[in-house]
Scaffold this motif. Structure first.
Motif, PDB file in Angstrom:
ATOM      1  N   ALA A  76     -12.773   1.788  12.586  1.00 49.51           N
ATOM      2  CA  ALA A  76     -13.626   1.893  11.572  1.00 49.51           C
ATOM      3  C   ALA A  76     -13.057   2.653  10.659  1.00 49.51           C
ATOM      4  O   ALA A  76     -12.518   1.870   8.855  1.00 49.51           O
ATOM      5  N   ASN A  77     -12.741   3.859  10.722  1.00 52.08           N
ATOM      6  CA  ASN A  77     -12.041   4.191   9.020  1.00 52.08           C
ATOM      7  C   ASN A  77     -10.982   4.408   8.330  1.00 52.08           C
ATOM      8  O   ASN A  77     -10.538   4.482   7.952  1.00 52.08           O
ATOM      9  N   LYS A  78      -9.591   3.525   9.409  1.00 54.67           N
ATOM     10  CA  LYS A  78      -8.372   3.201   8.713  1.00 54.67           C
ATOM     11  C   LYS A  78      -8.546   1.614   8.057  1.00 54.67           C
ATOM     12  O   LYS A  78      -8.131   1.404   7.421  1.00 54.67           O
ATOM     13  N   VAL A  79      -9.935   1.295   7.639  1.00 54.66           N
ATOM     14  CA  VAL A  79     -10.166   0.565   7.015  1.00 54.66           C
ATOM     15  C   VAL A  79     -10.971   1.008   5.785  1.00 54.66           C
ATOM     16  O   VAL A  79     -11.508   1.415   5.409  1.00 54.66           O
ATOM     17  N   LYS A  80      -9.918   0.265   4.944  1.00 52.09           N
ATOM     18  CA  LYS A  80     -10.252   0.656   3.169  1.00 52.09           C
ATOM     19  C   LYS A  80     -10.505  -0.487   2.593  1.00 52.09           C
ATOM     20  O   LYS A  80      -9.589  -1.352   1.994  1.00 52.09           O
ATOM     21  N   PHE A  81     -11.843  -0.436   1.616  1.00 54.47           N
ATOM     22  CA  PHE A  81     -12.137  -2.109   0.961  1.00 54.47           C
ATOM     23  C   PHE A  81     -11.318  -1.587  -0.692  1.00 54.47           C
ATOM     24  O   PHE A  81     -11.306  -0.626  -0.979  1.00 54.47           O
ATOM     25  N   VAL A  82     -10.766  -1.934  -0.909  1.00 56.48           N
ATOM     26  CA  VAL A  82     -10.287  -2.514  -2.400  1.00 56.48           C
ATOM     27  C   VAL A  82     -10.087  -3.303  -3.173  1.00 56.48           C
ATOM     28  O   VAL A  82     -10.324  -4.682  -2.643  1.00 56.48           O
ATOM     29  N   TYR A  83     -10.256  -3.011  -4.920  1.00 53.24           N
ATOM     30  CA  TYR A  83     -11.165  -4.412  -5.686  1.00 53.24           C
ATOM     31  C   TYR A  83     -10.072  -4.372  -6.873  1.00 53.24           C
ATOM     32  O   TYR A  83      -9.369  -3.003  -7.684  1.00 53.24           O
ATOM     33  N   SER A  84      -9.705  -5.572  -7.342  1.00 49.09           N
ATOM     34  CA  SER A  84      -9.301  -5.564  -8.018  1.00 49.09           C
ATOM     35  C   SER A  84      -9.195  -4.614  -9.361  1.00 49.09           C
ATOM     36  O   SER A  84      -8.309  -4.646 -10.812  1.00 49.09           O
ATOM     37  N   ASP A  85     -11.328  -4.759  -9.538  1.00 49.78           N
ATOM     38  CA  ASP A  85     -11.448  -4.780 -10.889  1.00 49.78           C
ATOM     39  C   ASP A  85     -11.687  -2.552 -10.538  1.00 49.78           C
ATOM     40  O   ASP A  85     -11.948  -2.156 -11.706  1.00 49.78           O
ATOM     41  N   ASP A  86     -10.685  -2.414  -9.686  1.00 50.28           N
ATOM     42  CA  ASP A  86     -11.476  -0.734  -9.863  1.00 50.28           C
ATOM     43  C   ASP A  86     -10.372   0.226 -10.734  1.00 50.28           C
ATOM     44  O   ASP A  86      -8.847  -0.549 -10.811  1.00 50.28           O
ATOM     45  N   PRO A  87     -10.456   1.006 -11.521  1.00 52.64           N
ATOM     46  CA  PRO A  87      -9.899   1.116 -12.067  1.00 52.64           C
ATOM     47  C   PRO A  87      -9.052   2.141 -11.422  1.00 52.64           C
ATOM     48  O   PRO A  87      -7.397   2.568 -12.342  1.00 52.64           O
ATOM     49  N   ASN A  88      -8.993   2.703 -10.543  1.00 49.73           N
ATOM     50  CA  ASN A  88      -7.428   3.383  -9.604  1.00 49.73           C
ATOM     51  C   ASN A  88      -7.345   2.805  -9.349  1.00 49.73           C
ATOM     52  O   ASN A  88      -6.112   2.867  -8.590  1.00 49.73           O
ATOM     53  N   ILE A  89      -7.081   1.209  -9.168  1.00 56.79           N
ATOM     54  CA  ILE A  89      -6.564   0.326  -7.912  1.00 56.79           C
ATOM     55  C   ILE A  89      -4.854   0.575  -7.863  1.00 56.79           C
ATOM     56  O   ILE A  89      -4.128   0.877  -7.247  1.00 56.79           O
ATOM     57  N   ASN A  90      -4.261   0.679  -9.161  1.00 56.42           N
ATOM     58  CA  ASN A  90      -2.878   1.761  -9.375  1.00 56.42           C
ATOM     59  C   ASN A  90      -2.968   2.379  -8.714  1.00 56.42           C
ATOM     60  O   ASN A  90      -1.195   2.512  -7.816  1.00 56.42           O
ATOM     61  N   LYS A  91      -3.630   3.518  -8.782  1.00 52.55           N
ATOM     62  CA  LYS A  91      -3.316   4.668  -7.805  1.00 52.55           C
ATOM     63  C   LYS A  91      -2.744   4.217  -6.808  1.00 52.55           C
ATOM     64  O   LYS A  91      -2.474   4.538  -5.587  1.00 52.55           O
ATOM     65  N   ILE A  92      -4.174   3.731  -6.371  1.00 55.67           N
ATOM     66  CA  ILE A  92      -4.177   3.381  -4.255  1.00 55.67           C
ATOM     67  C   ILE A  92      -3.306   2.546  -3.833  1.00 55.67           C
ATOM     68  O   ILE A  92      -2.270   3.460  -2.423  1.00 55.67           O
ATOM     69  N   MET A  93      -2.655   1.417  -5.399  1.00 53.43           N
ATOM     70  CA  MET A  93      -1.337   1.078  -4.613  1.00 53.43           C
ATOM     71  C   MET A  93       0.035   1.494  -4.683  1.00 53.43           C
ATOM     72  O   MET A  93       0.239   1.250  -3.615  1.00 53.43           O
ATOM     73  N   ASP A  94       0.375   1.997  -5.609  1.00 56.64           N
ATOM     74  CA  ASP A  94       1.511   1.921  -6.013  1.00 56.64           C
ATOM     75  C   ASP A  94       1.297   3.911  -4.893  1.00 56.64           C
ATOM     76  O   ASP A  94       2.923   3.765  -5.077  1.00 56.64           O
ATOM     77  N   ASN A  95       0.353   4.656  -4.434  1.00 53.87           N
ATOM     78  CA  ASN A  95       0.500   5.303  -3.830  1.00 53.87           C
ATOM     79  C   ASN A  95       1.366   5.316  -2.381  1.00 53.87           C
ATOM     80  O   ASN A  95       2.164   6.313  -1.913  1.00 53.87           O
ATOM     81  N   LEU A  96       0.882   3.947  -2.006  1.00 58.01           N
ATOM     82  CA  LEU A  96       1.365   3.517  -0.746  1.00 58.01           C
ATOM     83  C   LEU A  96       2.467   2.751  -0.735  1.00 58.01           C
ATOM     84  O   LEU A  96       3.365   2.361   0.057  1.00 58.01           O
ATOM     85  N   PHE A  97       2.730   1.298  -1.935  1.00 55.61           N
ATOM     86  CA  PHE A  97       4.036   0.589  -2.274  1.00 55.61           C
ATOM     87  C   PHE A  97       4.782   0.701  -3.155  1.00 55.61           C
ATOM     88  O   PHE A  97       4.163   1.429  -4.260  1.00 55.61           O
ATOM     89  N   ASP A  98       5.758  -0.308  -3.121  1.00 54.31           N
ATOM     90  CA  ASP A  98       6.744  -0.154  -4.768  1.00 54.31           C
ATOM     91  C   ASP A  98       6.157  -1.600  -4.934  1.00 54.31           C
ATOM     92  O   ASP A  98       6.227  -2.314  -3.690  1.00 54.31           O
TER      93      ASP A  98
END
Length: 327
Positions: free
Chosen positions: A209-231
């Motif tokens: 369950a701790n591996k499940v992360k909720f991510v929202y497109s209106d979160d101001p940190n979204i770019n950092k979260i996704m950029d840290n993981l993906f191209d």
């Protein structure tokens, strides 16, 4: 490939204290499992046994019990024999597919789109999930053993999901693919999903369950979260990436059929005969629970009952990072 990303330590290793002790426990599991042949022998590599030990916090008896259950399941279900044409009808809407890209750790990415659910068959849905898991493992780089799930909730409705399928998914993932999930990103999950998550979460062992992360497109940190993981140049636009191409079942089917051709090679051991021509295991007395294991289990009953409802032996998946494939 050096991504510059720090790989977190594997959970549970602190309980084994040293590589020598870890190897000793791997050897002990192998001894207790007993002799195997064919694909089951190939499956029980040191790396595979280590995943089961980490899933049970390096408790040898619990790892043996869990691994024996998986070996029985693989013997009966034969997941490595599922081919694209066996599951293509489940796949035609693109409800689950392996992306063309990996994350920055080199982990394969399974994209899931609940709105594209096209089947009421629990058996069919689970068979396709197993095929996707096996395909992702087939495409792991040598220094990696985990994958990422990206779940797109756009257009989601409660009719797209089932408690029964979710429970069976948790069972298959945790009991038979321990240490394979590195991260699951639930992207733009709507409010109506929250009650379902409340019901479904107890099916998961806490580490999962701790591996499940909720991510929202209106979160101001979204770019950092996704950029840290993906191209993000490669990621689908549904997840904020630059790729706006639609899922193409014809092209995807071609990819999967090409992957299917690699499966016999994957089940080889250092250039030996392909698994397809190895002897088939028709019975394995060593997979039966021994008296000593039964006695040990009795002392652990109370602890096990604290885990997921209806799941006696849920896998304890570790937190992220990469290691080795099954071979």
């Amino acid at each position: 490939m050096n991504t510059g990303l720090k790989k977190p330590a594997l959970d549970g290793c602190e309980n084994s204290s040293s590589p020598e002790l870890q190897q000793g426990k791997i050897n002990e599991v192998r001894r207790l499992i007993g002799p195997l042949s064919g694909k089951l022998a190939l499956y029980c590599s040191d790396a595979s046994i280590a995943r089961y030990l980490r899933a049970r916090n390096w408790n040898v008896k619990k790892a043996v019990k869990m691994l024996k259950a998986s070996l029985k399941w693989r013997l009966e279900y034969k997941p490595e024999e599922i081919r694209w044409d066996d599951v293509s009808m489940e796949a035609e809407t693109g409800k689950i597919y392996r992306s063309n890209y990996k994350d920055k750790y080199g982990r394969p990415v399974l994209v899931m789109r609940p709105r594209c659910q096209n089947s009421k068959s629990i058996k069919g849905q689970i068979k396709y999930l197993v095929y996707c898991m096996e395909n992702a493992i087939l495409n792991l780089p040598e220094d990696q053993e985990q994958m990422v799930w990206l779940i797109d909730f756009h257009g989601f409705s409660m009719s797209n999901i089932s408690i029964k399928v979710t429970r069976e998914t948790a069972h298959v993932l945790q009991d038979h693919y321990p240490e394979r999930l590195g991260l699951a990103i639930l992207y733009d999950a709507p409010k109506i999903f929250e009650p379902f998550w409340t019901v479904a979460k107890p099916f998961l062992e806490p580490k999962t369950a701790n591996k499940v992360k909720f991510v929202y497109s209106d979160d101001p940190n979204i770019n950092k979260i996704m950029d840290n993981l993906f191209d993000m140049e490669l990621v689908e636009s549904a997840f904020g990436g630059k790729d706006d191409a639609d899922f193409d079942i014809t092209k995807y089917a071609e990819r999967m059929r090409e992957d299917d051709k690699k499966i016999p090679l994957f089940w080889r051991e250092d250039g030996s005969l392909a698994a397809a021509v190895l002897p088939v295991v028709t019975a394995s007395p060593s997979l039966e629970t021994t008296n000593s294991e039964t006695e040990s289990d009795e002392s652990d009953v109370k602890a096990e009952k604290l885990s997921s409802p209806g799941e006696e032996d849920d896998a304890r998946l570790n937190d992220e990072s990469p290691h080795v494939k099954h071979t």
